[in-house]
Design a protein around this motif. Sequence first.
Motif, PDB file in Angstrom:
ATOM      1  N   ILE A  34       0.398  -1.061   0.028  1.00 30.99           N
ATOM      2  CA  ILE A  34       0.010   0.083  -0.195  1.00 30.99           C
ATOM      3  C   ILE A  34       1.106   1.266  -0.012  1.00 30.99           C
ATOM      4  O   ILE A  34       0.669   2.533  -0.475  1.00 30.99           O
ATOM      5  N   ARG A  35       1.797   1.463   0.860  1.00 26.61           N
ATOM      6  CA  ARG A  35       2.565   2.419   1.089  1.00 26.61           C
ATOM      7  C   ARG A  35       3.104   2.930  -0.231  1.00 26.61           C
ATOM      8  O   ARG A  35       3.875   3.926  -0.907  1.00 26.61           O
ATOM      9  N   ALA A  36       3.920   1.690  -1.377  1.00 29.10           N
ATOM     10  CA  ALA A  36       4.529   1.789  -2.695  1.00 29.10           C
ATOM     11  C   ALA A  36       4.242   2.614  -3.325  1.00 29.10           C
ATOM     12  O   ALA A  36       4.307   3.816  -3.923  1.00 29.10           O
ATOM     13  N   VAL A  37       2.248   2.360  -3.489  1.00 28.75           N
ATOM     14  CA  VAL A  37       1.399   3.097  -3.899  1.00 28.75           C
ATOM     15  C   VAL A  37       0.939   4.843  -3.320  1.00 28.75           C
ATOM     16  O   VAL A  37       0.743   5.810  -4.306  1.00 28.75           O
ATOM     17  N   LEU A  38       0.967   4.691  -2.364  1.00 28.64           N
ATOM     18  CA  LEU A  38       0.907   5.544  -1.379  1.00 28.64           C
ATOM     19  C   LEU A  38       2.004   7.070  -2.265  1.00 28.64           C
ATOM     20  O   LEU A  38       1.552   8.221  -2.340  1.00 28.64           O
ATOM     21  N   ASN A  39       2.793   6.319  -1.741  1.00 26.21           N
ATOM     22  CA  ASN A  39       4.263   7.547  -2.026  1.00 26.21           C
ATOM     23  C   ASN A  39       4.195   8.040  -3.359  1.00 26.21           C
ATOM     24  O   ASN A  39       4.455   8.767  -3.735  1.00 26.21           O
ATOM     25  N   GLN A  40       3.942   7.459  -4.432  1.00 27.66           N
ATOM     26  CA  GLN A  40       3.763   6.942  -5.514  1.00 27.66           C
ATOM     27  C   GLN A  40       2.811   8.704  -5.887  1.00 27.66           C
ATOM     28  O   GLN A  40       2.909   9.347  -7.121  1.00 27.66           O
ATOM     29  N   VAL A  41       1.349   7.921  -5.959  1.00 26.31           N
ATOM     30  CA  VAL A  41       0.392   8.745  -6.258  1.00 26.31           C
ATOM     31  C   VAL A  41      -0.299   9.941  -4.986  1.00 26.31           C
ATOM     32  O   VAL A  41      -0.699  10.500  -5.379  1.00 26.31           O
ATOM     33  N   GLY A  42      -0.420   9.040  -4.046  1.00 24.73           N
ATOM     34  CA  GLY A  42      -0.104  10.899  -3.053  1.00 24.73           C
ATOM     35  C   GLY A  42      -1.849   9.990  -2.223  1.00 24.73           C
ATOM     36  O   GLY A  42      -2.339   9.404  -2.965  1.00 24.73           O
TER      37      GLY A  42
END
Length: 256
Positions: free
Chosen positions: A148-156
């Motif tokens: 989840i954090r990999a995506v949060l970091n990428q897209v906010g």
Amino acid sequence: MRKPFVAGNWKMHGSKAMVISLASDLQAGLGSIKGVDVAVCPPAAYIDLVKTALGEGFVQLGAQNIANEPGQGAFTGEVSVDMVKDLGCRYVIVGHSERRTLFGETDLDVARKTALVLDAGLTPILCVGETLAQREAEETEAVVAAQIRAVLNQVGVVAFENVVVAYEPVWAIGTGKTASPEQAQAVHAFIRGLVAEQDEAIAARLIIQYGGSVKPDNAAVLFSQPDIDGGLIGGASLNAVDFLAICNAAGDACSE
Ligand code: PGA
């Protein structure tokens, strides 16, 4: 109040005749179903055919995967997000465990594809989940958090307003072994908590589907959990009667 969302992942199944028949049966049976959003994700080769067979109804279309590249280009065999959008898709499954394990997609690849889907104005169905070995090693939360954090970091976090998450324990996919409602609920609440660390309101609105051997006989109890907002359905989505029963269970859970 979140509206449940049920999506069928047809994987690499079907033929022209089979997908037309399945889509027609769904179209005929969905009339009575209320309180749930429904989508089907056929193989890319059949998206157009399924769109025609579904006609104007409330079943939305999704793609199972897209290329990890924007625009057009020399990428033999790949299908771009713009192409599936052009075919009428509203959703794209990203990071399905079969893509992660069989096709080597990393958390970063998945994050990048999620961004491509969002940039195209479509909704990613972001799949996360642990393997059996990871669960037994008590790594479920660490694995899911990293995904989840990999995506949060990428897209906010703001982009999560337009993201659907599907929690799919790998050991439950296609195996007939379903996570217990309590096991699934615990991970769903954990995922919502991860997003809430950054934005509580967005986390409260986030649709989190459960996937992994959802069948008509276990759907209702899974969907009645407070943080389970519908399902991503593999095997049972290839049978119209079963898929319709699962959609009904989601609609009923919502109206309770
Ligand atoms: P299953 O697949 O319902 O056949 O377990 C779920 C999925 O892979 O999305």
